[in-house]
Design a protein around this motif. Structure first.
Motif, PDB file in Angstrom:
ATOM      1  N   ARG A  70       0.829  -1.217   0.000  1.00 28.65           N
ATOM      2  CA  ARG A  70       0.000   0.000   0.000  1.00 28.65           C
ATOM      3  C   ARG A  70       0.861   1.265   0.000  1.00 28.65           C
ATOM      4  NH1 ARG A  70      -4.643   0.805   3.851  1.00 28.65           N
ATOM      5  NH2 ARG A  70      -3.049   0.649   5.459  1.00 28.65           N
ATOM      6  N   PHE A  71       2.102   1.123   0.504  1.00 32.55           N
ATOM      7  CA  PHE A  71       2.982   2.296   0.614  1.00 32.55           C
ATOM      8  C   PHE A  71       4.310   2.024  -0.086  1.00 32.55           C
ATOM      9  CE2 PHE A  71       0.043   2.464   4.191  1.00 32.55           C
ATOM     10  CZ  PHE A  71      -0.440   3.764   4.084  1.00 32.55           C
ATOM     11  N   PRO A  72       4.310   1.986  -1.432  1.00 32.67           N
ATOM     12  CA  PRO A  72       5.553   1.702  -2.159  1.00 32.67           C
ATOM     13  C   PRO A  72       6.423   2.956  -2.329  1.00 32.67           C
ATOM     14  CG  PRO A  72       3.709   1.820  -3.680  1.00 32.67           C
ATOM     15  CD  PRO A  72       3.141   2.084  -2.300  1.00 32.67           C
ATOM     16  N   LYS A  73       7.632   2.752  -2.875  1.00 30.72           N
ATOM     17  CA  LYS A  73       8.620   3.832  -2.923  1.00 30.72           C
ATOM     18  C   LYS A  73       8.668   4.577  -4.253  1.00 30.72           C
ATOM     19  CE  LYS A  73      11.505   4.055   0.107  1.00 30.72           C
ATOM     20  NZ  LYS A  73      11.480   4.876   1.321  1.00 30.72           N
ATOM     21  N   ASP A  74       8.020   4.054  -5.264  1.00 34.42           N
ATOM     22  CA  ASP A  74       8.138   4.638  -6.607  1.00 34.42           C
ATOM     23  C   ASP A  74       7.497   6.027  -6.661  1.00 34.42           C
ATOM     24  OD1 ASP A  74       7.992   5.262  -9.304  1.00 34.42           O
ATOM     25  OD2 ASP A  74       7.634   3.180  -9.917  1.00 34.42           O
ATOM     26  N   SER A  75       8.321   7.041  -6.954  1.00 33.52           N
ATOM     27  CA  SER A  75       7.824   8.431  -6.892  1.00 33.52           C
ATOM     28  C   SER A  75       7.534   9.013  -8.275  1.00 33.52           C
ATOM     29  CB  SER A  75       8.870   9.299  -6.186  1.00 33.52           C
ATOM     30  OG  SER A  75      10.086   9.280  -6.912  1.00 33.52           O
ATOM     31  N   ARG A  76       7.548   8.165  -9.321  1.00 34.79           N
ATOM     32  CA  ARG A  76       7.493   8.718 -10.681  1.00 34.79           C
ATOM     33  C   ARG A  76       6.223   9.510 -10.989  1.00 34.79           C
ATOM     34  NH1 ARG A  76      10.050   3.669 -13.890  1.00 34.79           N
ATOM     35  NH2 ARG A  76       9.149   2.604 -12.092  1.00 34.79           N
ATOM     36  N   VAL A  77       5.073   9.028 -10.527  1.00 34.42           N
ATOM     37  CA  VAL A  77       3.847   9.764 -10.837  1.00 34.42           C
ATOM     38  C   VAL A  77       3.832  11.079 -10.064  1.00 34.42           C
ATOM     39  CG1 VAL A  77       1.326   9.704 -10.755  1.00 34.42           C
ATOM     40  CG2 VAL A  77       2.608   7.635 -11.346  1.00 34.42           C
ATOM     41  N   TRP A  78       4.204  11.022  -8.809  1.00 34.27           N
ATOM     42  CA  TRP A  78       4.241  12.236  -7.985  1.00 34.27           C
ATOM     43  C   TRP A  78       5.131  13.311  -8.604  1.00 34.27           C
ATOM     44  CZ3 TRP A  78       8.822  14.076  -5.825  1.00 34.27           C
ATOM     45  CH2 TRP A  78       8.675  15.224  -5.038  1.00 34.27           C
ATOM     46  N   GLN A  79       6.300  12.882  -9.098  1.00 37.29           N
ATOM     47  CA  GLN A  79       7.273  13.900  -9.491  1.00 37.29           C
ATOM     48  C   GLN A  79       6.812  14.710 -10.710  1.00 37.29           C
ATOM     49  OE1 GLN A  79      10.517  11.197  -9.784  1.00 37.29           O
ATOM     50  NE2 GLN A  79      10.888  11.589 -11.936  1.00 37.29           N
ATOM     51  N   ARG A  80       5.807  14.174 -11.440  1.00 32.78           N
ATOM     52  CA  ARG A  80       5.257  14.952 -12.559  1.00 32.78           C
ATOM     53  C   ARG A  80       4.351  16.078 -12.055  1.00 32.78           C
ATOM     54  NH1 ARG A  80       2.443  10.495 -15.273  1.00 32.78           N
ATOM     55  NH2 ARG A  80       3.983   8.840 -15.153  1.00 32.78           N
ATOM     56  N   THR A  81       4.007  16.035 -10.773  1.00 34.72           N
ATOM     57  CA  THR A  81       3.042  17.010 -10.258  1.00 34.72           C
ATOM     58  C   THR A  81       3.709  18.179  -9.534  1.00 34.72           C
ATOM     59  OG1 THR A  81       2.827  15.964  -8.086  1.00 34.72           O
ATOM     60  CG2 THR A  81       1.418  15.112  -9.844  1.00 34.72           C
ATOM     61  N   VAL A  82       5.035  18.137  -9.392  1.00 34.56           N
ATOM     62  CA  VAL A  82       5.687  19.212  -8.622  1.00 34.56           C
ATOM     63  C   VAL A  82       6.668  19.986  -9.507  1.00 34.56           C
ATOM     64  CG1 VAL A  82       5.545  18.217  -6.312  1.00 34.56           C
ATOM     65  CG2 VAL A  82       7.428  17.551  -7.811  1.00 34.56           C
ATOM     66  N   PRO A  83       6.901  21.261  -9.166  1.00 32.53           N
ATOM     67  CA  PRO A  83       7.867  22.037  -9.953  1.00 32.53           C
ATOM     68  C   PRO A  83       9.243  21.375  -9.893  1.00 32.53           C
ATOM     69  CG  PRO A  83       6.775  23.391  -8.258  1.00 32.53           C
ATOM     70  CD  PRO A  83       6.333  21.993  -8.036  1.00 32.53           C
ATOM     71  N   GLN A  84       9.864  21.190 -11.060  1.00 27.54           N
ATOM     72  CA  GLN A  84      11.136  20.472 -11.100  1.00 27.54           C
ATOM     73  C   GLN A  84      12.255  21.198 -10.359  1.00 27.54           C
ATOM     74  OE1 GLN A  84      11.314  17.144 -12.222  1.00 27.54           O
ATOM     75  NE2 GLN A  84       9.178  17.712 -11.922  1.00 27.54           N
ATOM     76  N   ASP A  85      12.080  22.514 -10.170  1.00 26.09           N
ATOM     77  CA  ASP A  85      13.146  23.233  -9.450  1.00 26.09           C
ATOM     78  C   ASP A  85      12.876  23.304  -7.945  1.00 26.09           C
ATOM     79  OD1 ASP A  85      10.991  24.897  -9.520  1.00 26.09           O
ATOM     80  OD2 ASP A  85      12.074  26.660 -10.274  1.00 26.09           O
ATOM     81  N   SER A  86      11.878  22.561  -7.483  1.00 21.10           N
ATOM     82  CA  SER A  86      11.619  22.558  -6.041  1.00 21.10           C
ATOM     83  C   SER A  86      12.824  21.945  -5.316  1.00 21.10           C
ATOM     84  CB  SER A  86      10.368  21.733  -5.743  1.00 21.10           C
ATOM     85  OG  SER A  86      10.265  21.537  -4.355  1.00 21.10           O
ATOM     86  N   PRO A  87      13.213  22.521  -4.172  1.00 22.23           N
ATOM     87  CA  PRO A  87      14.416  22.014  -3.490  1.00 22.23           C
ATOM     88  C   PRO A  87      14.300  20.574  -3.002  1.00 22.23           C
ATOM     89  CG  PRO A  87      13.295  23.689  -2.168  1.00 22.23           C
ATOM     90  CD  PRO A  87      12.627  23.683  -3.506  1.00 22.23           C
ATOM     91  N   VAL A  88      13.065  20.027  -2.917  1.00 21.40           N
ATOM     92  CA  VAL A  88      12.955  18.649  -2.419  1.00 21.40           C
ATOM     93  C   VAL A  88      12.990  17.604  -3.539  1.00 21.40           C
ATOM     94  CG1 VAL A  88      11.774  19.165  -0.268  1.00 21.40           C
ATOM     95  CG2 VAL A  88      10.421  18.797  -2.339  1.00 21.40           C
ATOM     96  N   VAL A  89      12.959  18.061  -4.785  1.00 22.13           N
ATOM     97  CA  VAL A  89      12.887  17.099  -5.885  1.00 22.13           C
ATOM     98  C   VAL A  89      14.123  16.192  -5.910  1.00 22.13           C
ATOM     99  CG1 VAL A  89      12.960  16.903  -8.406  1.00 22.13           C
ATOM    100  CG2 VAL A  89      11.256  18.358  -7.325  1.00 22.13           C
ATOM    101  N   ALA A  90      15.286  16.766  -5.675  1.00 18.42           N
ATOM    102  CA  ALA A  90      16.512  15.955  -5.767  1.00 18.42           C
ATOM    103  C   ALA A  90      16.494  14.778  -4.789  1.00 18.42           C
ATOM    104  CB  ALA A  90      17.737  16.816  -5.498  1.00 18.42           C
TER     105      ALA A  90
END
Ligand code: HEM
Length: 458
Positions: A70-90
């Protein structure tokens, strides 16, 4: 692949508590306490415009960590929803490495890492830490003052990890030089390229010349890692290891130097270094909020329905200090969540503990009359949602001439000189004439920018 769930009811941004601001950095326990009054889950903001759910209580945290379906680690879908220059993206964007995998692929990579780390001999590790610590202390001992964060705790894990990886001193010098340049924001493009070259060179070297080191053991592992995967493993080991290590050492030294239960020198002190480490792991864990997961669909947790693809972050420090756990802590057990729990629990717990305790013992033993140079309340914490990290740890002590220390501390051995003094490698230019990767090569290195951002303390 599933798409982000646009139907999830939006939470008013005004109601989200920021974990990235000065209020949280100055008083995380106060923030946790007021959030806890609202229940075991809190709506937080990891960076401007990046919402997440923070898990505050211990049992709920364990239930998430033990439920990878129920709580997997794959962040690929999420990362399309946030600004790529956000400091937490890295820190959060998907990488093809062990941290972001689930199931059999995770097992395969993790087994290679745990087996390779498991082959590290504790006497060798202790020697590596001691030698690396001494080479750094040698640089500041005669000055009578130091910043134990920036002059010691920050660089020590890198020296130890590169030794464990079997990096020869020449490559290590270049690597530390490049990482220091990245931290300081000096000539970063060149430093980035240099760091990429160094990791690739270590892999190539050990493929050609196997030795008794983690790189060779990873290469030899039945998981059959190719060169790209090898670079990934070293990157994640360095990225996941360096920053929390520096914070464990610095936070435990801060506690030791400011709390009378530990005051005194190593022989006269009342509680051992190990107790300071345990206390920090419980109360100020280096990764305060982490072990992030991305539920692929709406999920029920602690009486709430959480939206799909919104990060669920374990409030490690909050869960450790869950009031319900007080008696367990008094019993002195190590059931804290500083290493996380479940499938992704830190595979380097023993290694990290040993690095931290030898690092502390060496500096406290060598400079027994050391004191904080400012009142403990004036030490500043870095802002940011993940790490519990000081900005500096200034100390003073009676100066110790290096030649005297050489005689006394090492009995005449040359361990102080196993690495060049730090001033040498931080001020040297990069002189190697070896082939360098182009920036395009390095950009293609999986996880590379992530490591760089980790190392820059983002
Ligand atoms: C004080 C030092 C350390 C702390 C507090 C710490 C903490 C953690 C935590 C909380 C996780 C779980 C992350 C997640 O689920 O997203 C983790 C994973 C990991 N750590 Fe550590 N760590 C430390 C040192 C190290 C060191 C020195 C290394 C390498 C030698 C290392 C390598 C890793 C790796 C490879 C993972 C990923 C494991 C997986 O996904 O299966 N850590 N660590």
């Amino acid at each position: 692949m599933t798409r982000p769930d646009d139907s999830a009811a939006p939470v008013c941004p005004m109601r989200r508590t920021p974990l990235h601001d000065r209020t949280f950095a100055d008083d995380p326990d106060g923030v946790y306490e007021s959030l806890r009054a609202e229940g075991p889950l809190a709506d937080v903001e990891l960076a401007p415009g990046v919402p997440a759910t923070l898990v505050l209580d211990y049992d709920t945290a364990l239930s998430v960590l033990r439920d990878p379906a129920r709580f997997p680690k794959d962040s690929r879908v999420w990362q399309r929803t946030v600004p790529q220059d956000s400091p937490v993206v890295a820190m959060m964007m998907y990488r093809d490495n062990v941290l972001f995998q689930d199931g059999p692929e995770h097992d395969r990579l993790r087994e290679a890492i745990t087996d390779a780390l498991g082959r590290v001999d504790s006497f060798t590790l202790r020697r590596y830490v001691r030698e690396s610590a001494e080479s750094l202390i040698r640089d500041f001992a005669p000055k009578g003052e130091a910043d134990l964060l920036n002059d010691y705790a920050r660089i020590l894990p890198l020296l130890v990890l590169t030794k464990l990886f079997g990096s020869p001193p020449e490559i290590t010098s270049r690597m530390v030089d490049a990482i220091t340049a990245l931290w300081d924001g000096v000539d970063t493009e060149r430093a980035n390229l240099e760091l990429g070259s160094c990791v690739a060179e270590v892999v190539a070297l050990r493929r050609e010349h196997p030795a008794a080191d983690v790189t060779t053991w990873l290469l030899e592992h039945e998981a059959g890692l190719d060169d790209e995967e090898m670079i990934q493993q070293l990157v994640v080991l360095m990225g996941a290891g360096a920053e929390p290590m520096q914070n464990l050492v610095a936070n435990a030294l801060r506690l030791w130097l400011s709390d009378e239960r530990f005051a005194g020198n190593l022989s006269g002190g009342r509680l051992p270094v190990e107790d300071a480490i345990d206390e920090v792991l419980w109360q100020q864990p280096p990764l305060a909020n982490y072990a992030i997961t991305f539920p692929p669909q709406e999920v029920e947790l602690a009486g709430r329905v959480l939206p799909a693809h919104q990060p669920v972050v374990i409030g490690i420090a909050a869960a450790n200090n869950d009031p319900a756990l007080c008696s367990a802590r008094r019993d002195g057990n190590r059931a804290h969540l500083a290493w996380s729990a479940g499938a992704h629990t830190c595979p380097a717990r023993g290694t990290a503990r040993m690095i931290a305790s030898v690092a502390m013992e060496t500096v406290l033993d060598t400079l027994p009359d050391m004191d904080l140079a400012v009142p403990v309340e004036r030490l500043e914490w870095r802002t940011g949602p993940f790490h519990r990290a000081l900005t500096a740890l200034p100390v003073h002590f009676p100066p110790v001439p290096v030649s005297d220390r050489d005689e006394e501390a090492t009995g005449g051995s040359d361990s102080w000189s196993t690495l060049p003094a730090r001033t040498q490698w931080t001020r040297q230019g990069v002189t190697s004439t070896r082939r360098r990767r182009s920036s395009a090569d390095v950009d293609r290195l999986p996880g590379w920018n992530s490591l760089v951002e980790w190392l820059r303390g983002r």
